[in-house]
Design a protein around this motif. Structure first.
Motif, PDB file in Angstrom:
ATOM      1  N   CYS A  42       0.829  -1.214   0.000  1.00 45.57           N
ATOM      2  CA  CYS A  42       0.000   0.000   0.000  1.00 45.57           C
ATOM      3  C   CYS A  42       0.863   1.263   0.000  1.00 45.57           C
ATOM      4  O   CYS A  42       0.623   2.198  -0.761  1.00 45.57           O
ATOM      5  CB  CYS A  42      -0.922  -0.002   1.218  1.00 45.57           C
ATOM      6  SG  CYS A  42      -2.234  -1.235   1.163  1.00 45.57           S
ATOM      7  N   MET A  66      -0.483   4.834  -1.026  1.00 44.75           N
ATOM      8  CA  MET A  66      -1.634   4.854  -0.125  1.00 44.75           C
ATOM      9  C   MET A  66      -1.203   5.291   1.273  1.00 44.75           C
ATOM     10  O   MET A  66      -0.062   5.072   1.682  1.00 44.75           O
ATOM     11  CB  MET A  66      -2.290   3.469  -0.054  1.00 44.75           C
ATOM     12  CG  MET A  66      -2.867   2.989  -1.360  1.00 44.75           C
ATOM     13  SD  MET A  66      -3.687   1.369  -1.178  1.00 44.75           S
ATOM     14  CE  MET A  66      -4.108   1.005  -2.872  1.00 44.75           C
ATOM     15  N   LEU A 116      -5.618   2.446   5.564  1.00 44.37           N
ATOM     16  CA  LEU A 116      -5.269   1.361   4.652  1.00 44.37           C
ATOM     17  C   LEU A 116      -3.783   1.031   4.685  1.00 44.37           C
ATOM     18  O   LEU A 116      -3.372  -0.026   4.207  1.00 44.37           O
ATOM     19  CB  LEU A 116      -5.677   1.723   3.216  1.00 44.37           C
ATOM     20  CG  LEU A 116      -7.178   1.761   2.920  1.00 44.37           C
ATOM     21  CD1 LEU A 116      -7.429   2.196   1.492  1.00 44.37           C
ATOM     22  CD2 LEU A 116      -7.812   0.401   3.184  1.00 44.37           C
ATOM     23  N   ALA A 117      -2.993   1.915   5.246  1.00 48.87           N
ATOM     24  CA  ALA A 117      -1.546   1.696   5.316  1.00 48.87           C
ATOM     25  C   ALA A 117      -1.106   1.358   6.735  1.00 48.87           C
ATOM     26  O   ALA A 117       0.042   1.593   7.104  1.00 48.87           O
ATOM     27  CB  ALA A 117      -0.798   2.922   4.801  1.00 48.87           C
TER      28      ALA A 117
END
Length: 500
Positions: free
Chosen positions: A153, A158, A162-163
């Protein structure tokens, strides 16, 4: 390259020749299998043979034959011999009998099978040992992929939730709960065959890339028969512990009962259990060849491979795939390093649930009973995994013991199979010989390994290199193996006299 092709031919031939000898020794028949007799629609479910094979392959393989084979390639092409003959005479035998003994005992977990043939003390030891080991495996195979997804990610720009490792760890653990709780053919039976095919395609692509690129040459065993390990680590018994899943692995015995509960006929055992192990051996042989051929050799040592592995095992897989297959290889590598560990983790938790169910005699055909075990098993895994992600739990040191405990488990299962064959009045040497060999491997490693007694017995040079105390470890390993064989033979004589 000739030695690689010879080992490949021996592996394939071993399936048809020695694998059939093993199968005939056991003697499968037409009796009703647990999948047919017990069929509960959850764990006991009849599946077609091709699906049994692919699910078994992914259960026992994952990234094990890749990671272990690359590490084993540090010793040079001599590792080909261990992968080849270890698979045929030890790993295939171990996997076959762990699966078929379970088949003959209502699909029982390996702890219950071991207890039946080695006694109640060993049964309780194996119960605790198996559950702890399986939860450990499941947790590590949740944390590892979560970290890899985060890296992907971040590399693609990203950020935010999400990371974060915690987010992906929770997602993976939720999947684990679903896969552990519901019917084996609902998720595992549907997606595992797909990823099993991907694992095979990745291996085929790697060897095709090596064969078609004149820059890569697989070294011959007879030209590099000694150790090429840059750190001077002895071949015996470190190589035999390092290359586990590609030759013999005790973890497989915790997975084989899953498929033993799904077989329509005992005659499928040769293909499903022995065949999957041979396929895994072939995959390991290919990756060992890649490790030996793609990287620089300096002064007869695999310094280039050591440098690649220093970047991380996942990075090394990525590097091999990109060098041999280009963009397609990179895509396959990403599937491999993320998905394959997850597919080992979910079956580890499922096996832990079934081991506990067998232990405490809890039927698993109702949602309530499965929840009673899924919640604590996944709860412990979540606590360890999230604790590790947040930084207040570090089980890295504990995990270092996995290699030794894994092969020790294989040793115990082979001794249990030997006692089974003795009771059935069949040729028990087919399992007693590899059991004796693995006893020597396990004992020697325990004396030499830094995480075991090696920290007390080994010494260091002025430059910091380890001097292994082989003068003590090698004799101890041999004596322990002889003692284990003597104990087994004494036990057979006592039982013969008792039954006379």
């Amino acid at each position: 390259m000739i030695s690689f092709l010879l080992c490949l031919a021996i592996l394939i031939g071993g399936y048809f020749v020695y694998g059939k000898i093993v199968d005939n020794t056991f003697g499968p028949d037409d009796r009703e299998t647990p999948a047919v007799r017990i069929n509960d629609g959850v764990d006991y479910v009849v599946m077609p043979q091709w699906k049994l094979f692919l699910v078994q392959l992914l259960n026992i393989a994952g990234l094990g034959p890749i990671f272990g084979a690359l590490q084993g390639a540090l010793w040079g092409p001599v590792v080909f011999l261990w992968i080849t003959f270890g698979t045929i005479f030890a790993g295939g035998v171990h996997d076959y009998f762990s699966g078929m003994m379970s088949e003959r005992n209502d699909g029982g977990s390996i702890a219950e099978i071991t207890g039946k043939y080695l006694g109640p003390v060993m049964q309780n030891v194996m119960r605790v040992f198996s559950v702890v080991l399986l939860i450990m495996v499941g947790t590590v195979f949740a944390v590892g992929p979560a970290g890899l997804i985060v890296t992907l990610c971040k590399n693609n720009g990203m950020s935010g939730v999400l990371a974060t490792t915690l987010f992906w760890l929770i997602i993976i653990l939720v999947y684990y709960f679903i896969a552990t709780f519901i019917s084996i053919d609902a998720v595992i039976g549907k997606i595992y065959p797909i990823f099993g095919i991907c694992l095979i395609i990745m291996a085929v692509g790697v060897i095709f890339g090596i064969f078609t690129n004149p820059a890569y040459t697989i070294p011959e065993i007879w030209e590099h028969f000694g150790s090429m390990h840059p750190s001077g680590t002895p071949i015996w018994s470190f190589m035999f512990i390092t290359v586990a899943c590609g030759a013999i692995s005790g973890f497989h015995s915790t997975q084989s009962p899953l498929m033993a509960r799904c077989m329509k006929s005992e005659k499928q055992g040769h293909f499903v259990f022995y065949g999957a192990m041979v396929c895994e051996g072939i995959i390991a042989l290919i990756w060992a060849a890649a490790g030996c051929s793609l990287y620089e050799i300096t002064g007869g040592l695999n310094t280039g491979l050591a440098a690649a592995l220093a970047e991380g095992q996942s990075a090394a897989i990525y590097d091999v795939c990109s060098k041999t297959m280009g963009g397609v290889g990179i895509a396959l590598a990403m599937i491999g390093v993320v998905v394959c560990p997850i597919t080992s983790g979910d079956t580890a938790f499922r096996s832990a649930r079934l081991t506990l169910a067998d232990w405490f005699k809890i039927d698993q055909d109702s949602y309530a009973n499965r929840l009673k075990l899924c919640i604590p098993v996944l709860g412990v895994g979540a606590f360890l995994g999230i604790g590790n992600a947040l930084g207040f739990i570090n089980y890295t040191v504990i995990w270092r013991y996995f290699s030794w405990t894994n092969q020790t488990l294989a040793m115990i299962v082979l001794w249990a199979a030997s006692m089974y064959l003795f009771q059935e009045k069949k040729n028990y040497w087919i399992t007693a010989v590899p059991a004796t060999f693995m006893s020597a491997v396990s004992a020697t490693y325990f004396i030499l390994a830094p995480e075991c007694l090696g920290s007390l017995l080994n010494s260091k040079t002025a430059e910091g290199a380890t001097i292994y105390n082989t003068a003590v470890a090698y004799p101890v390993g041999v004596i322990f193996a002889i003692a284990m064989l003597a104990i087994f033979l004494h036990a057979t004589k006592k039982r013969t006299a008792k039954n006379a």
